[in-house]
Design a protein around this motif. Structure first.
Motif, PDB file in Angstrom:
ATOM      1  N   TRP A 126      17.967  68.425   7.951  1.00 59.99           N
ATOM      2  CA  TRP A 126      18.766  68.741   9.212  1.00 59.99           C
ATOM      3  C   TRP A 126      18.263  70.341   9.589  1.00 59.99           C
ATOM      4  CZ3 TRP A 126      20.032  65.866  13.017  1.00 59.99           C
ATOM      5  CH2 TRP A 126      20.680  64.356  12.588  1.00 59.99           C
ATOM      6  N   PHE A 127      18.407  71.013   8.330  1.00 62.73           N
ATOM      7  CA  PHE A 127      18.062  72.378   8.497  1.00 62.73           C
ATOM      8  C   PHE A 127      16.631  72.838   8.832  1.00 62.73           C
ATOM      9  CE2 PHE A 127      16.902  76.753   6.487  1.00 62.73           C
ATOM     10  CZ  PHE A 127      17.782  77.496   7.645  1.00 62.73           C
ATOM     11  N   GLY A 128      15.690  72.001   8.283  1.00 64.89           N
ATOM     12  CA  GLY A 128      14.462  72.190   8.840  1.00 64.89           C
ATOM     13  C   GLY A 128      14.172  71.866  10.274  1.00 64.89           C
ATOM     14  N   MET A 129      14.917  70.798  10.742  1.00 67.98           N
ATOM     15  CA  MET A 129      14.878  70.385  12.152  1.00 67.98           C
ATOM     16  C   MET A 129      15.260  71.589  12.925  1.00 67.98           C
ATOM     17  SD  MET A 129      16.677  67.686  14.246  1.00 67.98           S
ATOM     18  CE  MET A 129      17.050  67.472  16.017  1.00 67.98           C
ATOM     19  N   GLY A 130      16.664  71.985  12.784  1.00 65.69           N
ATOM     20  CA  GLY A 130      17.253  73.234  13.619  1.00 65.69           C
ATOM     21  C   GLY A 130      16.479  74.343  13.508  1.00 65.69           C
ATOM     22  N   LYS A 131      15.997  75.023  12.036  1.00 64.16           N
ATOM     23  CA  LYS A 131      15.346  76.189  12.030  1.00 64.16           C
ATOM     24  C   LYS A 131      14.115  76.277  12.521  1.00 64.16           C
ATOM     25  CE  LYS A 131      13.942  80.054  10.334  1.00 64.16           C
ATOM     26  NZ  LYS A 131      14.486  81.519  10.805  1.00 64.16           N
ATOM     27  N   ASN A 132      13.355  75.055  12.789  1.00 63.61           N
ATOM     28  CA  ASN A 132      12.211  75.198  13.240  1.00 63.61           C
ATOM     29  C   ASN A 132      11.990  75.203  14.823  1.00 63.61           C
ATOM     30  OD1 ASN A 132       9.583  75.146  11.554  1.00 63.61           O
ATOM     31  ND2 ASN A 132      10.883  73.955  10.251  1.00 63.61           N
ATOM     32  N   PHE A 149      14.207  72.968  23.518  1.00 59.80           N
ATOM     33  CA  PHE A 149      14.124  73.277  22.075  1.00 59.80           C
ATOM     34  C   PHE A 149      15.291  73.855  21.655  1.00 59.80           C
ATOM     35  CE2 PHE A 149       9.226  73.862  22.131  1.00 59.80           C
ATOM     36  CZ  PHE A 149       8.995  72.633  22.312  1.00 59.80           C
ATOM     37  N   MET A 150      16.175  74.452  22.428  1.00 57.39           N
ATOM     38  CA  MET A 150      17.228  75.004  21.894  1.00 57.39           C
ATOM     39  C   MET A 150      18.245  73.852  21.696  1.00 57.39           C
ATOM     40  SD  MET A 150      20.138  77.473  23.868  1.00 57.39           S
ATOM     41  CE  MET A 150      19.017  79.081  23.681  1.00 57.39           C
ATOM     42  N   SER A 151      18.370  72.909  22.288  1.00 53.44           N
ATOM     43  CA  SER A 151      19.371  71.613  22.431  1.00 53.44           C
ATOM     44  C   SER A 151      18.845  70.825  20.942  1.00 53.44           C
ATOM     45  CB  SER A 151      19.159  70.989  23.441  1.00 53.44           C
ATOM     46  OG  SER A 151      17.991  70.051  23.404  1.00 53.44           O
ATOM     47  N   LEU A 152      17.717  70.936  20.800  1.00 53.88           N
ATOM     48  CA  LEU A 152      17.145  70.255  19.465  1.00 53.88           C
ATOM     49  C   LEU A 152      17.609  71.167  18.298  1.00 53.88           C
ATOM     50  CD1 LEU A 152      13.768  68.953  20.414  1.00 53.88           C
ATOM     51  CD2 LEU A 152      15.965  67.350  19.872  1.00 53.88           C
ATOM     52  N   SER A 153      17.608  72.408  18.111  1.00 51.23           N
ATOM     53  CA  SER A 153      18.044  73.168  17.463  1.00 51.23           C
ATOM     54  C   SER A 153      19.426  73.113  17.040  1.00 51.23           C
ATOM     55  CB  SER A 153      17.509  74.649  17.818  1.00 51.23           C
ATOM     56  OG  SER A 153      18.107  75.664  16.769  1.00 51.23           O
ATOM     57  N   TYR A 154      20.257  73.272  18.353  1.00 52.43           N
ATOM     58  CA  TYR A 154      21.667  73.158  18.045  1.00 52.43           C
ATOM     59  C   TYR A 154      22.050  71.870  17.484  1.00 52.43           C
ATOM     60  CZ  TYR A 154      26.525  73.300  19.547  1.00 52.43           C
ATOM     61  OH  TYR A 154      27.790  73.254  19.487  1.00 52.43           O
ATOM     62  N   LYS A 155      21.440  70.755  17.655  1.00 51.71           N
ATOM     63  CA  LYS A 155      21.812  69.601  16.920  1.00 51.71           C
ATOM     64  C   LYS A 155      21.464  69.451  15.480  1.00 51.71           C
ATOM     65  CE  LYS A 155      20.495  64.627  17.004  1.00 51.71           C
ATOM     66  NZ  LYS A 155      19.610  63.614  17.644  1.00 51.71           N
ATOM     67  N   LEU A 157      21.283  72.051  13.599  1.00 51.64           N
ATOM     68  CA  LEU A 157      22.057  73.137  12.806  1.00 51.64           C
ATOM     69  C   LEU A 157      23.506  72.838  13.037  1.00 51.64           C
ATOM     70  CD1 LEU A 157      20.388  76.373  14.267  1.00 51.64           C
ATOM     71  CD2 LEU A 157      20.230  75.537  12.029  1.00 51.64           C
ATOM     72  N   SER A 158      23.992  72.259  14.077  1.00 48.47           N
ATOM     73  CA  SER A 158      25.434  71.571  13.880  1.00 48.47           C
ATOM     74  C   SER A 158      25.584  70.726  12.680  1.00 48.47           C
ATOM     75  CB  SER A 158      25.596  71.015  15.511  1.00 48.47           C
ATOM     76  OG  SER A 158      25.549  71.649  16.393  1.00 48.47           O
ATOM     77  N   LYS A 159      24.406  69.795  12.453  1.00 45.42           N
ATOM     78  CA  LYS A 159      24.819  68.874  11.369  1.00 45.42           C
ATOM     79  C   LYS A 159      24.923  69.692  10.014  1.00 45.42           C
ATOM     80  CE  LYS A 159      25.017  64.510  10.228  1.00 45.42           C
ATOM     81  NZ  LYS A 159      25.965  63.551  10.717  1.00 45.42           N
ATOM     82  N   VAL A 160      24.063  70.729   9.902  1.00 45.60           N
ATOM     83  CA  VAL A 160      24.039  71.439   8.568  1.00 45.60           C
ATOM     84  C   VAL A 160      25.442  72.266   8.390  1.00 45.60           C
ATOM     85  CG1 VAL A 160      23.281  73.779   7.501  1.00 45.60           C
ATOM     86  CG2 VAL A 160      21.517  72.002   8.765  1.00 45.60           C
ATOM     87  N   LEU A 161      25.772  72.714   9.595  1.00 48.22           N
ATOM     88  CA  LEU A 161      27.322  73.363   9.464  1.00 48.22           C
ATOM     89  C   LEU A 161      28.470  72.377   9.355  1.00 48.22           C
ATOM     90  CD1 LEU A 161      26.870  76.222  11.980  1.00 48.22           C
ATOM     91  CD2 LEU A 161      26.405  76.380   9.640  1.00 48.22           C
ATOM     92  N   MET A 172      24.214  79.390  10.162  1.00 49.50           N
ATOM     93  CA  MET A 172      25.162  80.240  10.800  1.00 49.50           C
ATOM     94  C   MET A 172      24.599  81.058  12.151  1.00 49.50           C
ATOM     95  SD  MET A 172      27.671  80.500   7.819  1.00 49.50           S
ATOM     96  CE  MET A 172      29.129  81.306   8.579  1.00 49.50           C
ATOM     97  N   THR A 173      23.931  81.922  11.669  1.00 45.96           N
ATOM     98  CA  THR A 173      23.363  83.210  12.420  1.00 45.96           C
ATOM     99  C   THR A 173      22.379  82.348  13.550  1.00 45.96           C
ATOM    100  OG1 THR A 173      23.132  84.453  10.609  1.00 45.96           O
ATOM    101  CG2 THR A 173      21.948  85.097  12.432  1.00 45.96           C
ATOM    102  N   ASP A 174      21.656  81.534  13.283  1.00 51.72           N
ATOM    103  CA  ASP A 174      20.699  81.122  14.428  1.00 51.72           C
ATOM    104  C   ASP A 174      21.672  80.203  15.257  1.00 51.72           C
ATOM    105  OD1 ASP A 174      18.624  82.180  13.115  1.00 51.72           O
ATOM    106  OD2 ASP A 174      17.594  80.250  12.285  1.00 51.72           O
ATOM    107  N   GLN A 175      22.679  79.525  14.692  1.00 49.15           N
ATOM    108  CA  GLN A 175      23.636  78.595  15.775  1.00 49.15           C
ATOM    109  C   GLN A 175      24.356  79.673  16.677  1.00 49.15           C
ATOM    110  OE1 GLN A 175      23.332  75.953  16.849  1.00 49.15           O
ATOM    111  NE2 GLN A 175      24.773  74.304  15.995  1.00 49.15           N
ATOM    112  N   ALA A 176      24.737  80.726  15.755  1.00 52.46           N
ATOM    113  CA  ALA A 176      25.452  81.949  16.800  1.00 52.46           C
ATOM    114  C   ALA A 176      24.711  82.180  18.090  1.00 52.46           C
ATOM    115  CB  ALA A 176      25.990  82.838  16.049  1.00 52.46           C
ATOM    116  N   VAL A 177      23.393  82.373  17.575  1.00 53.51           N
ATOM    117  CA  VAL A 177      22.542  82.869  18.903  1.00 53.51           C
ATOM    118  C   VAL A 177      22.071  81.897  19.941  1.00 53.51           C
ATOM    119  CG1 VAL A 177      20.399  83.870  19.606  1.00 53.51           C
ATOM    120  CG2 VAL A 177      21.470  84.316  17.447  1.00 53.51           C
ATOM    121  N   ASN A 178      22.137  80.383  19.410  1.00 55.24           N
ATOM    122  CA  ASN A 178      22.090  79.417  20.351  1.00 55.24           C
ATOM    123  C   ASN A 178      23.377  79.307  21.113  1.00 55.24           C
ATOM    124  OD1 ASN A 178      19.679  78.218  19.412  1.00 55.24           O
ATOM    125  ND2 ASN A 178      20.348  77.069  18.024  1.00 55.24           N
TER     126      ASN A 178
END
Length: 290
Positions: A126-132, A149-155, A157-161, A172-178
């Motif tokens: 999930w992190f690989g998906m969100g981060k990339n 791409f932001m919606s996919l990243s958010y999805k 990273l949400s699962k990671v958190l 946490m930082t990337d999701q904050a920016v999203n």
């Protein structure tokens, strides 16, 4: 190469001249990003939620065609294995990692997303998906694809958190920016995540930088000064972005009306950069204070 996301933040505070710096590398400016031809159901499934005309299959083919031949051949072999009898999980992971190596985050995220269906409890996937996909946001120029791409990243990273809310500071930082750029949630949720990262890791450079930039965006220059002073006090420590902290510090001081402090920060920035164009930029910033 500057991050498209941070440039957007900088444009939002152009009155103080905020120009941000690079966190990501790689570029995907595909001529086949959009395709108006009819798509089959399999492709539609892969592109669910995508902007009209977006086609990952066409996108990937276009990118592969532009790779150096050895890289393209290697990728084609890996793609061929996806229709073979081997372990699908491993084949997807290998291809995702190869696209990471080739600085193609959108395609890396695409294959990590496929892998989440096979390994839904694997936090790393999930992190690989969100981060990339977070990195991929920087590689496109049109807003619909950026938001996709932001919606996919958010999805991702949400699962990671959801699995680990306190340990993965990058997530946490990337999701904050999203959140702060997505306009779908209260901005303070994003600010709260960045503050949480700094509470857990007081020297987290990425979180400190974004807090400083967003402070300037809201004209809270005193808070921005605190963040950027902290960053410069951490020292270079092989951080390629270190000179830019001085530039941002100077801009925060300028926003406060502290001319001498701003000049000194700009002079330090000039002493640290090596490119002539950046030195000229520093001179212009210094001149703007007079």
């Amino acid at each position: 190469m500057q991050s498209r996301r941070v440039i957007q933040i900088g444009l939002a505070v152009v009155i103080v001249g905020v120009i941000a710096f690079v966190f990501f590398n790689g570029e995907n400016k595909s001529s086949a990003l959009f395709d108006n031809k009819p798509r089959n159901k399999a492709v539609d499934k892969d592109n669910a939620g995508a902007p009209a005309g977006f086609n990952f299959d066409m996108f990937e083919n276009d990118i592969v065609a532009k790779l150096e031949k050895p890289d393209a051949d290697k990728v084609m072999i890996m793609r061929g294995r996806l229709s073979g009898r081997g372990a699908m999980n491993e084949n997807l992971l290998v291809l995702a990692k190869e696209y990471e190596h080739l600085h193609q985050p959108a395609l890396a995220g695409f294959y990590f997303e496929k892998l989440t269906h096979l390994e839904p409890n694997n936090e790393n996937v999930w992190f690989g998906m969100g981060k990339n996909f977070f990195d991929a946001e920087q590689t496109v120029t049109d807003q619909p694809t950026f938001k996709y791409f932001m919606s996919l990243s958010y999805k991702g990273l949400s699962k990671v958190l959801e699995m680990d809310p306190n340990s993965n500071y990058e997530a946490m930082t990337d999701q904050a920016v999203n959140i702060l750029e997505g306009n779908n949630q209260p901005p303070m949720e994003g600010v709260g995540l960045l503050r949480k990262v700094v509470q857990l890791d007081s020297n987290n450079r990425k979180a400190l930088n974004y807090l400083g930039l967003f402070s300037m965006q809201s004209n809270q220059f005193d808070k921005a000064v605190v963040r950027f002073k902290h960053l410069v006090e951490l020292g270079p420590d092989n951080d390629p972005n270190y000179p830019y902290y001085y530039r941002s510090l100077g801009q925060a001081y300028a926003g406060e009306g502290k001319k001498e402090e701003a000049k000194e920060a700009y002079k330090k920035y000039k002493s640290l950069v090596t490119e002539e164009s950046l030195k000229q930029e520093a001179d212009k910033l210094i001149e703007s204070i007079n």
